[in-house]
Design a protein around this motif. Sequence first.
Motif, PDB file in Angstrom:
ATOM      1  N   MET A 294       0.842  -1.198   0.000  1.00 41.36           N
ATOM      2  CA  MET A 294       0.000   0.000   0.000  1.00 41.36           C
ATOM      3  C   MET A 294       0.883   1.256   0.000  1.00 41.36           C
ATOM      4  O   MET A 294       1.873   1.315   0.723  1.00 41.36           O
ATOM      5  N   THR A 295       0.539   2.238  -0.834  1.00 39.92           N
ATOM      6  CA  THR A 295       1.306   3.476  -0.900  1.00 39.92           C
ATOM      7  C   THR A 295       1.069   4.291   0.367  1.00 39.92           C
ATOM      8  O   THR A 295      -0.071   4.573   0.721  1.00 39.92           O
ATOM      9  N   PRO A 296       2.160   4.663   1.065  1.00 41.98           N
ATOM     10  CA  PRO A 296       1.970   5.426   2.305  1.00 41.98           C
ATOM     11  C   PRO A 296       1.455   6.830   2.006  1.00 41.98           C
ATOM     12  O   PRO A 296       1.810   7.447   1.004  1.00 41.98           O
ATOM     13  N   ILE A 297       0.604   7.307   2.913  1.00 43.97           N
ATOM     14  CA  ILE A 297       0.083   8.668   2.828  1.00 43.97           C
ATOM     15  C   ILE A 297       0.833   9.519   3.842  1.00 43.97           C
ATOM     16  O   ILE A 297       0.929   9.173   5.019  1.00 43.97           O
ATOM     17  N   THR A 298       1.381  10.615   3.381  1.00 39.36           N
ATOM     18  CA  THR A 298       2.127  11.531   4.235  1.00 39.36           C
ATOM     19  C   THR A 298       1.423  12.876   4.215  1.00 39.36           C
ATOM     20  O   THR A 298       0.942  13.317   3.171  1.00 39.36           O
ATOM     21  N   GLU A 299       1.374  13.526   5.356  1.00 38.66           N
ATOM     22  CA  GLU A 299       0.796  14.865   5.413  1.00 38.66           C
ATOM     23  C   GLU A 299       1.926  15.881   5.442  1.00 38.66           C
ATOM     24  O   GLU A 299       2.825  15.799   6.284  1.00 38.66           O
ATOM     25  N   VAL A 300       1.883  16.821   4.521  1.00 36.47           N
ATOM     26  CA  VAL A 300       2.894  17.867   4.428  1.00 36.47           C
ATOM     27  C   VAL A 300       2.184  19.210   4.490  1.00 36.47           C
ATOM     28  O   VAL A 300       1.416  19.551   3.584  1.00 36.47           O
ATOM     29  N   GLU A 301       2.385  19.923   5.572  1.00 40.26           N
ATOM     30  CA  GLU A 301       1.751  21.230   5.765  1.00 40.26           C
ATOM     31  C   GLU A 301       0.255  21.181   5.459  1.00 40.26           C
ATOM     32  O   GLU A 301      -0.288  22.042   4.765  1.00 40.26           O
ATOM     33  N   GLY A 302      -0.392  20.125   5.949  1.00 40.67           N
ATOM     34  CA  GLY A 302      -1.843  19.991   5.819  1.00 40.67           C
ATOM     35  C   GLY A 302      -2.312  19.377   4.523  1.00 40.67           C
ATOM     36  O   GLY A 302      -3.510  19.151   4.360  1.00 40.67           O
ATOM     37  N   ARG A 303      -1.410  19.062   3.616  1.00 46.09           N
ATOM     38  CA  ARG A 303      -1.772  18.412   2.357  1.00 46.09           C
ATOM     39  C   ARG A 303      -1.411  16.934   2.436  1.00 46.09           C
ATOM     40  O   ARG A 303      -0.319  16.577   2.880  1.00 46.09           O
ATOM     41  N   ARG A 304      -2.318  16.091   1.971  1.00 47.96           N
ATOM     42  CA  ARG A 304      -2.094  14.644   1.998  1.00 47.96           C
ATOM     43  C   ARG A 304      -1.456  14.207   0.681  1.00 47.96           C
ATOM     44  O   ARG A 304      -1.968  14.502  -0.400  1.00 47.96           O
ATOM     45  N   LEU A 305      -0.320  13.516   0.798  1.00 51.20           N
ATOM     46  CA  LEU A 305       0.430  13.085  -0.372  1.00 51.20           C
ATOM     47  C   LEU A 305       0.654  11.586  -0.320  1.00 51.20           C
ATOM     48  O   LEU A 305       1.000  11.035   0.730  1.00 51.20           O
ATOM     49  N   ALA A 306       0.470  10.938  -1.467  1.00 51.53           N
ATOM     50  CA  ALA A 306       0.829   9.527  -1.599  1.00 51.53           C
ATOM     51  C   ALA A 306       2.237   9.466  -2.190  1.00 51.53           C
ATOM     52  O   ALA A 306       2.452   9.793  -3.360  1.00 51.53           O
ATOM     53  N   LEU A 307       3.193   9.057  -1.356  1.00 52.08           N
ATOM     54  CA  LEU A 307       4.592   8.977  -1.786  1.00 52.08           C
ATOM     55  C   LEU A 307       4.904   7.512  -2.062  1.00 52.08           C
ATOM     56  O   LEU A 307       4.869   6.676  -1.161  1.00 52.08           O
ATOM     57  N   SER A 308       5.230   7.203  -3.301  1.00 54.35           N
ATOM     58  CA  SER A 308       5.250   5.808  -3.750  1.00 54.35           C
ATOM     59  C   SER A 308       6.661   5.278  -3.952  1.00 54.35           C
ATOM     60  O   SER A 308       7.610   6.030  -4.171  1.00 54.35           O
ATOM     61  N   ASN A 309       6.792   3.943  -3.873  1.00 54.54           N
ATOM     62  CA  ASN A 309       8.024   3.221  -4.239  1.00 54.54           C
ATOM     63  C   ASN A 309       9.274   3.769  -3.552  1.00 54.54           C
ATOM     64  O   ASN A 309      10.314   3.988  -4.177  1.00 54.54           O
ATOM     65  N   LEU A 310       9.181   3.973  -2.238  1.00 55.22           N
ATOM     66  CA  LEU A 310      10.267   4.628  -1.514  1.00 55.22           C
ATOM     67  C   LEU A 310      11.561   3.825  -1.536  1.00 55.22           C
ATOM     68  O   LEU A 310      12.650   4.393  -1.438  1.00 55.22           O
ATOM     69  N   GLU A 311      11.462   2.513  -1.662  1.00 57.44           N
ATOM     70  CA  GLU A 311      12.664   1.676  -1.641  1.00 57.44           C
ATOM     71  C   GLU A 311      13.273   1.485  -3.035  1.00 57.44           C
ATOM     72  O   GLU A 311      14.325   0.860  -3.177  1.00 57.44           O
ATOM     73  N   LYS A 312      12.624   2.027  -4.049  1.00 56.80           N
ATOM     74  CA  LYS A 312      13.108   1.842  -5.416  1.00 56.80           C
ATOM     75  C   LYS A 312      14.466   2.505  -5.609  1.00 56.80           C
ATOM     76  O   LYS A 312      14.656   3.697  -5.302  1.00 56.80           O
ATOM     77  N   VAL A 313      15.426   1.759  -6.131  1.00 59.24           N
ATOM     78  CA  VAL A 313      16.756   2.312  -6.404  1.00 59.24           C
ATOM     79  C   VAL A 313      16.703   3.080  -7.717  1.00 59.24           C
ATOM     80  O   VAL A 313      16.427   2.513  -8.775  1.00 59.24           O
ATOM     81  N   LEU A 314      16.972   4.377  -7.630  1.00 53.74           N
ATOM     82  CA  LEU A 314      16.962   5.224  -8.822  1.00 53.74           C
ATOM     83  C   LEU A 314      18.349   5.394  -9.418  1.00 53.74           C
ATOM     84  O   LEU A 314      18.495   5.600 -10.623  1.00 53.74           O
ATOM     85  N   TYR A 315      19.368   5.340  -8.579  1.00 47.83           N
ATOM     86  CA  TYR A 315      20.753   5.523  -9.028  1.00 47.83           C
ATOM     87  C   TYR A 315      21.531   4.252  -8.676  1.00 47.83           C
ATOM     88  O   TYR A 315      22.120   4.157  -7.587  1.00 47.83           O
ATOM     89  N   PRO A 316      21.552   3.272  -9.583  1.00 50.67           N
ATOM     90  CA  PRO A 316      22.190   1.984  -9.264  1.00 50.67           C
ATOM     91  C   PRO A 316      23.665   2.101  -8.896  1.00 50.67           C
ATOM     92  O   PRO A 316      24.171   1.292  -8.115  1.00 50.67           O
ATOM     93  N   ALA A 317      24.350   3.100  -9.425  1.00 46.78           N
ATOM     94  CA  ALA A 317      25.786   3.224  -9.144  1.00 46.78           C
ATOM     95  C   ALA A 317      26.063   3.436  -7.661  1.00 46.78           C
ATOM     96  O   ALA A 317      27.130   3.056  -7.163  1.00 46.78           O
ATOM     97  N   THR A 318      25.103   4.038  -6.953  1.00 46.36           N
ATOM     98  CA  THR A 318      25.311   4.318  -5.532  1.00 46.36           C
ATOM     99  C   THR A 318      24.252   3.680  -4.640  1.00 46.36           C
ATOM    100  O   THR A 318      24.359   3.747  -3.421  1.00 46.36           O
ATOM    101  N   GLY A 319      23.210   3.099  -5.240  1.00 40.17           N
ATOM    102  CA  GLY A 319      22.126   2.537  -4.442  1.00 40.17           C
ATOM    103  C   GLY A 319      21.173   3.577  -3.885  1.00 40.17           C
ATOM    104  O   GLY A 319      20.346   3.276  -3.020  1.00 40.17           O
ATOM    105  N   PHE A 320      21.250   4.798  -4.393  1.00 42.17           N
ATOM    106  CA  PHE A 320      20.419   5.910  -3.912  1.00 42.17           C
ATOM    107  C   PHE A 320      18.965   5.664  -4.300  1.00 42.17           C
ATOM    108  O   PHE A 320      18.641   5.457  -5.467  1.00 42.17           O
ATOM    109  N   THR A 321      18.078   5.703  -3.301  1.00 38.25           N
ATOM    110  CA  THR A 321      16.684   5.313  -3.508  1.00 38.25           C
ATOM    111  C   THR A 321      15.767   6.524  -3.690  1.00 38.25           C
ATOM    112  O   THR A 321      16.150   7.666  -3.426  1.00 38.25           O
TER     113      THR A 321
END
Length: 295
Positions: free
Chosen positions: A1-28
């Motif tokens: 399930m995509t986590p819902i985060t509240e940022v300054e009163g706005r609800r955001l679905a922040l997805s795929n947090l563990e996804k590696v975007l930069y394979p050279a460094t493992g930066f997610t």
Amino acid sequence: MTPITEVEGRRLALSNLEKVLYPATGFTKGELLHYYATAAEVLLPHLRDRPMSFLRYPDGPDGQVFFAKNVPPGTPEWVTTAEVPRSEGPARMVLVQDLPTLMWAANLVTEFHTPQWVVEAPGEADRLVLDLDPGAPATVVECCEVALWLRERLAADGIEAYAKTSGSKGLHLLAGLEPTPSGRVTEYAKELAVAAEKELPRLVVHRMTRNLRAGKVFVDWSQNAARKTTAAPYTLRARAEPSVSAPVTWEEVAECRVASRLVFRAPDIAPRLEEYGDLLAPLLDGGRAGSLPAP
């Protein structure tokens, strides 16, 4: 399930947090979002009121990379948008005005690119930009030599220049201007590039032609055109590693002898902000804006 985060009163679905975007460094993706949250205080003022072009790379720099200028499908209703004139007709674009919008846009995985004007005055530039792009075997070291000459040349016209890395191979020089038609700023920037080539012929080329650029620095003056955009200060770049378009001091420029000295990654930015603050803050002070000389 995509986590819902509240940022300054706005609800955001922040997805795929563990996804590696930069394979050279493992930066997610989670680390990318954390970077933007921590850099927001200095990043947001450089984005505010500027229609945003997103260079998206949702599967990392090795995946599909594409520009998105129009308001993306699914944009929350609370995100500020504005109608912007474009050559093909008016378009509606996003304005990143606050932290919730920044985090929503960062969740799309994007570089942030802005024009040199604000939405209230399209085509009236309040910034001048010179993109110094080295042709191999030249590197950012040669860009620094050119940047120092351009800084002096701009100062002679009463214009104060600031530097940042491109986040790729080169340097960007920026200066604050009294609002000036983009066409005039483009002409002036070209004059600077031509003058630099005349003064530093072994180092500088002002034309984009690839076969002229080997071992030289292309001073790209064209990004001052109203239709063009440039990578914003503090944006992450879609490169092999999570490099940042990071402001640098003139001392760092003058002392650069090895290209790696001017490579900054996401984890480097918080310590730099603690040491220097926002080195580009003077660009936000209208009282320090320069005026172009008469043509």
